[in-house]
Design a protein around this motif. Sequence first.
Motif, mmCIF file in Angstrom:
data_model
loop_
_atom_site.group_PDB
_atom_site.id
_atom_site.type_symbol
_atom_site.label_atom_id
_atom_site.label_comp_id
_atom_site.label_asym_id
_atom_site.label_seq_id
_atom_site.Cartn_x
_atom_site.Cartn_y
_atom_site.Cartn_z
ATOM 1 N N GLN A 146 48.741 37.588 36.785
ATOM 2 C CA GLN A 146 49.226 37.249 38.291
ATOM 3 C C GLN A 146 48.187 37.550 39.410
ATOM 4 O O GLN A 146 47.162 38.390 39.026
ATOM 5 C CB GLN A 146 50.553 37.712 38.784
ATOM 6 N N ALA A 147 47.717 36.896 40.335
ATOM 7 C CA ALA A 147 47.048 36.920 41.464
ATOM 8 C C ALA A 147 47.116 38.415 41.980
ATOM 9 O O ALA A 147 48.348 39.038 41.884
ATOM 10 C CB ALA A 147 47.394 36.103 42.408
ATOM 11 N N LEU A 157 32.833 43.035 31.998
ATOM 12 C CA LEU A 157 33.107 42.686 33.187
ATOM 13 C C LEU A 157 34.630 43.174 33.609
ATOM 14 O O LEU A 157 35.651 42.543 33.195
ATOM 15 C CB LEU A 157 32.956 41.010 33.143
ATOM 16 N N GLN A 158 34.689 44.181 34.517
ATOM 17 C CA GLN A 158 35.809 44.568 35.306
ATOM 18 C C GLN A 158 36.056 43.715 36.277
ATOM 19 O O GLN A 158 35.422 43.346 37.510
ATOM 20 C CB GLN A 158 35.519 45.832 35.524
ATOM 21 N N MET A 159 37.395 42.974 36.155
ATOM 22 C CA MET A 159 37.705 42.048 37.413
ATOM 23 C C MET A 159 38.873 42.462 38.146
ATOM 24 O O MET A 159 39.894 42.790 37.415
ATOM 25 C CB MET A 159 37.792 40.428 36.591
ATOM 26 N N GLU A 217 41.435 30.922 41.784
ATOM 27 C CA GLU A 217 40.113 30.409 41.644
ATOM 28 C C GLU A 217 39.379 30.837 40.544
ATOM 29 O O GLU A 217 38.175 30.462 40.413
ATOM 30 C CB GLU A 217 39.671 29.904 43.186
ATOM 31 N N ASP A 218 39.798 32.021 40.227
ATOM 32 C CA ASP A 218 38.904 32.612 39.140
ATOM 33 C C ASP A 218 39.169 32.213 37.771
ATOM 34 O O ASP A 218 38.557 32.497 36.802
ATOM 35 C CB ASP A 218 39.239 34.232 39.248
ATOM 36 N N THR A 219 40.328 31.311 37.722
ATOM 37 C CA THR A 219 40.665 30.823 36.311
ATOM 38 C C THR A 219 39.637 29.975 35.806
ATOM 39 O O THR A 219 38.956 29.167 36.523
ATOM 40 C CB THR A 219 41.967 29.933 36.543
ATOM 41 N N ALA A 220 39.325 30.247 34.615
ATOM 42 C CA ALA A 220 37.917 29.731 34.056
ATOM 43 C C ALA A 220 37.774 30.102 32.615
ATOM 44 O O ALA A 220 38.404 31.169 32.262
ATOM 45 C CB ALA A 220 36.868 29.930 34.676
ATOM 46 N N THR A 233 43.077 33.122 32.967
ATOM 47 C CA THR A 233 43.885 32.132 33.933
ATOM 48 C C THR A 233 44.821 33.268 34.738
ATOM 49 O O THR A 233 45.346 34.123 34.215
ATOM 50 C CB THR A 233 44.841 31.819 32.906
ATOM 51 N N VAL A 234 44.657 32.783 36.012
ATOM 52 C CA VAL A 234 45.207 33.425 36.995
ATOM 53 C C VAL A 234 46.371 32.864 37.844
ATOM 54 O O VAL A 234 45.864 31.753 38.328
ATOM 55 C CB VAL A 234 44.287 34.113 38.017
ATOM 56 N N SER A 235 47.505 33.253 37.741
ATOM 57 C CA SER A 235 48.539 32.390 38.541
ATOM 58 C C SER A 235 48.814 32.944 39.824
ATOM 59 O O SER A 235 48.847 34.231 39.993
ATOM 60 C CB SER A 235 49.841 32.418 37.497
ATOM 61 N N SER A 236 49.335 32.125 40.473
ATOM 62 C CA SER A 236 49.544 32.605 42.076
ATOM 63 C C SER A 236 51.194 33.028 42.047
ATOM 64 O O SER A 236 51.722 32.881 41.193
ATOM 65 C CB SER A 236 49.493 31.291 42.944
#
Length: 120
Positions: A13-14, A77-79, A85-88, A117-120
């Motif tokens: 999730q976001a 890569l730590q995110m 918008e980072d979904t890719a 995948t990042v969901s809002s």
Amino acid sequence: QVQLVESGGGSVQAGGSLTLSCAASANTVNKAWFRQAPGKEREGVAVIDSSGSTTYADSVKGRFTISRDNAKNTHYLQMHNLKPEDTAMYYCAAFRVAAGPLNPAAYRYWGQGTQVTVSS
């Protein structure tokens, strides 16, 4: 020839966090992460060289951190604070052969990609 294998993608999730890993069959000076969203061009996310010097895309500065473990031929890569918008599809790359640290055309070796995948 250098083989690269990514791992660590998933759905969050976001505001959440993920860490991607890229294991290489051999060490290289420059290691990078790129991403490509559907319908968009592949874009550079972060690069790290053998001295530990890093370069980030403006869109991820302050949220993403690239690092490397030379003993394991692995970079990460730590995110954090992920946004929709980072979904890719995220790809690791290595062995820069041309100028432009965030230019995908500059890298010779690529992993197969891992989906974030990042969901809002």
